[in-house]
Design a protein around this motif. Structure first.
Motif, short mmCIF file in Angstrom:
data_model
loop_
_atom_site.label_atom_id
_atom_site.label_comp_id
_atom_site.label_asym_id
_atom_site.label_seq_id
_atom_site.Cartn_x
_atom_site.Cartn_y
_atom_site.Cartn_z
N LYS A 124 0.72 -1.29 -0.06
CA LYS A 124 -0.10 -0.01 0.06
C LYS A 124 0.83 1.26 -0.02
N VAL A 125 0.41 2.18 -0.83
CA VAL A 125 0.95 3.59 -0.66
C VAL A 125 0.06 4.56 -0.69
N VAL A 126 0.64 5.86 0.10
CA VAL A 126 -0.37 6.91 0.17
C VAL A 126 0.47 8.06 -0.52
N TRP A 127 -0.60 8.68 -1.40
CA TRP A 127 0.15 9.99 -2.14
C TRP A 127 -0.95 10.99 -1.74
N ILE A 128 -0.27 12.35 -1.75
CA ILE A 128 -1.20 13.71 -1.74
C ILE A 128 -1.18 14.25 -3.28
N GLU A 129 -2.54 14.50 -3.41
CA GLU A 129 -2.79 15.01 -4.65
C GLU A 129 -2.04 16.49 -4.79
N GLY A 130 -1.62 16.55 -6.19
CA GLY A 130 -0.62 17.71 -6.54
C GLY A 130 0.75 17.54 -6.35
N GLU A 131 1.26 16.55 -5.42
CA GLU A 131 2.69 16.34 -5.28
C GLU A 131 3.27 15.37 -6.20
N GLU A 132 4.65 15.55 -6.54
CA GLU A 132 5.31 14.61 -7.19
C GLU A 132 5.57 13.28 -6.59
N ASN A 133 5.19 11.98 -7.20
CA ASN A 133 5.43 10.67 -6.71
C ASN A 133 5.82 9.76 -7.71
N SER A 134 6.23 8.59 -7.22
CA SER A 134 6.78 7.56 -8.12
C SER A 134 6.72 6.24 -7.53
N PHE A 135 6.49 5.16 -8.18
CA PHE A 135 6.42 3.61 -7.83
C PHE A 135 7.89 3.42 -7.44
N HIS A 136 8.10 2.69 -6.14
CA HIS A 136 9.43 2.16 -5.82
C HIS A 136 9.03 0.76 -5.43
N CYS A 137 9.34 0.09 -6.64
CA CYS A 137 9.02 -1.45 -6.74
C CYS A 137 10.39 -2.15 -7.38
N LYS A 138 11.39 -2.60 -6.56
CA LYS A 138 12.53 -3.01 -7.09
C LYS A 138 12.64 -4.49 -7.37
N ALA A 139 13.26 -5.02 -8.33
CA ALA A 139 13.07 -6.46 -8.60
C ALA A 139 14.33 -6.97 -8.99
N THR A 140 14.96 -8.12 -8.78
CA THR A 140 16.07 -8.71 -9.14
C THR A 140 15.92 -9.78 -10.22
N GLY A 141 16.88 -10.10 -11.05
CA GLY A 141 16.95 -11.23 -12.01
C GLY A 141 17.86 -11.23 -12.91
N HIS A 142 17.92 -12.02 -13.87
CA HIS A 142 18.88 -11.76 -15.09
C HIS A 142 18.41 -12.55 -16.14
N PRO A 143 18.39 -11.38 -17.29
CA PRO A 143 18.71 -10.14 -17.44
C PRO A 143 17.98 -9.53 -16.35
N PRO A 144 18.50 -7.87 -16.11
CA PRO A 144 17.74 -7.24 -15.03
C PRO A 144 16.32 -7.10 -15.49
N PRO A 145 15.32 -7.22 -14.90
CA PRO A 145 13.78 -6.93 -15.25
C PRO A 145 13.57 -5.44 -15.49
#
Length: 320
Positions: A124-145
């Motif tokens: 779950k993530v909580v953002w505030i309208e009008g502010e800048e945000n991004s998804f922080h979903c890191k994943a490992t694998g080879h080749p890098p996904p």
């Protein structure tokens, strides 16, 4: 003096050995381009047609007597020096030097393919309208996904910045993709300040004295707002959530502006509604006619009602 004379011979011998072994082919390790976990892979060793690389050499002095303090030196002219305690009995002792050469291939890395796996991706993530945000979903694998988070027609790469809007609230699906694909659901909640759409007035904003009146404040916000009012009078009844006002038996004191105030931690908004209270109309009694009263109060009432009966009968006769 004797030791200094031996050095040129040692150096010449080493150079001859290096020249001979420099012509030796260097083995090469061959690996498959891509290898998956839990699968077999082939490793081959082959000799090239022509290739020369530096070789490692180990020098060792061989003698029947005990040698001490042996020091080895590596580089273009590798050598080893040891100390020998000389006695008269060593006249016939032989000393030799052995050179052990080792060749090795250029290192090659295994190219092992691994399925993508999320390592850091909140549920779950909580953002505030009008502010800048991004998804922080890191994943490992080879080749890098590559990681992409999608909802309806919206798609954002991992780490991509964007401005949050209220319509982004809901379920996003983040997908990590290389030769395989895994997905993860992320619940997004976009919070924003109150927005009052209208104040509902029932039955109408213009009422007569004595009627009942209801005012309902319609507001939207995340988190839900708290409500308060500025009113012309305190003679009001509020519902539990404070967004609804009930007025029983409207009076002139209720006439005026009603201001709804909606507030949460992100902001506040107000909206006013005018209520007009009209005075109740007083209908005067209608004189049915003046009738001369005879003398005596006792005769007045029967004659009056008799005349009224005659007039009513005559009206009905002509009507039909």
């Amino acid at each position: 003096m004797e030791v200094s004379c031996l050095w040129p011979l040692i150096i010449i011998s080493i150079l001859r050995i290096c020249r001979i072994h420099a012509l030796l082919p260097i083995p090469i390790v061959g690996l498959e381009d891509r290898t998956k976990t839990s699968n077999e892979t082939k490793v081959t060793c082959m000799l090239p047609a022509s290739e020369c690389q530096c070789m490692e050499v180990e020098l060792k002095i061989i003698a029947k007597e005990n040698l001490t303090n042996c020091v080895s030196h590596t580089g273009n002219l590798p050598n080893v020096t040891c100390t020998l305690d000389v006695t008269k009995d060593m006249r016939e002792v032989e000393v030799s030097c052995e050179a052990h050469f080792r060749t090795k291939s250029k290192p090659q890395r295994l190219n092992i393919q691994t399925e993508p796996e999320f390592t850091d991706c909140p549920d779950k993530v909580v953002w505030i309208e009008g502010e800048e945000n991004s998804f922080h979903c890191k994943a490992t694998g080879h080749p890098p996904p590559t990681v992409t988070c999608v909802k309806d027609s919206m798609a954002f790469m991992e780490g991509e910045t964007f401005t949050a809007f209220s319509n982004m609230s809901g379920e996003f699906y983040c997908r990590a993709t290389n030769f395989d694909m895994v997905s993860k659901r992320v619940t997004v909640s976009v919070q924003y300040e109150p927005r009052i759409s209208l104040i509902i007035v029932q039955p109408a904003a213009s009422v007569a004295e004595g009627e009942n009146l209801t005012l309902i404040c319609e507001a939207d916000a995340v988190p839900p707002p708290s409500y308060s009012w500025h009113t012309p009078t305190a003679q009001l009844q509020y519902e539990q959530d404070n967004r609804t006002i009930q007025i029983k038996d409207v009076k002139r004191a209720h006439d005026g502006f009603y201001v709804c105030i909606a507030q949460n931690k992100h902001g506040i908004q107000m909206l006013k509604q005018k209520i007009v209270v009209n005075e109740m109309e007083i209908v005067p009694e209608t004189d049915l006619g003046k009738v001369s009263k005879p003398s005596g109060a006792e005769k007045t009432r029967p004659e009056y009602f008799g005349l009224l009966a005659v007039l009513t009968y005559t009206s009905v006769y002509y009507l039909f």
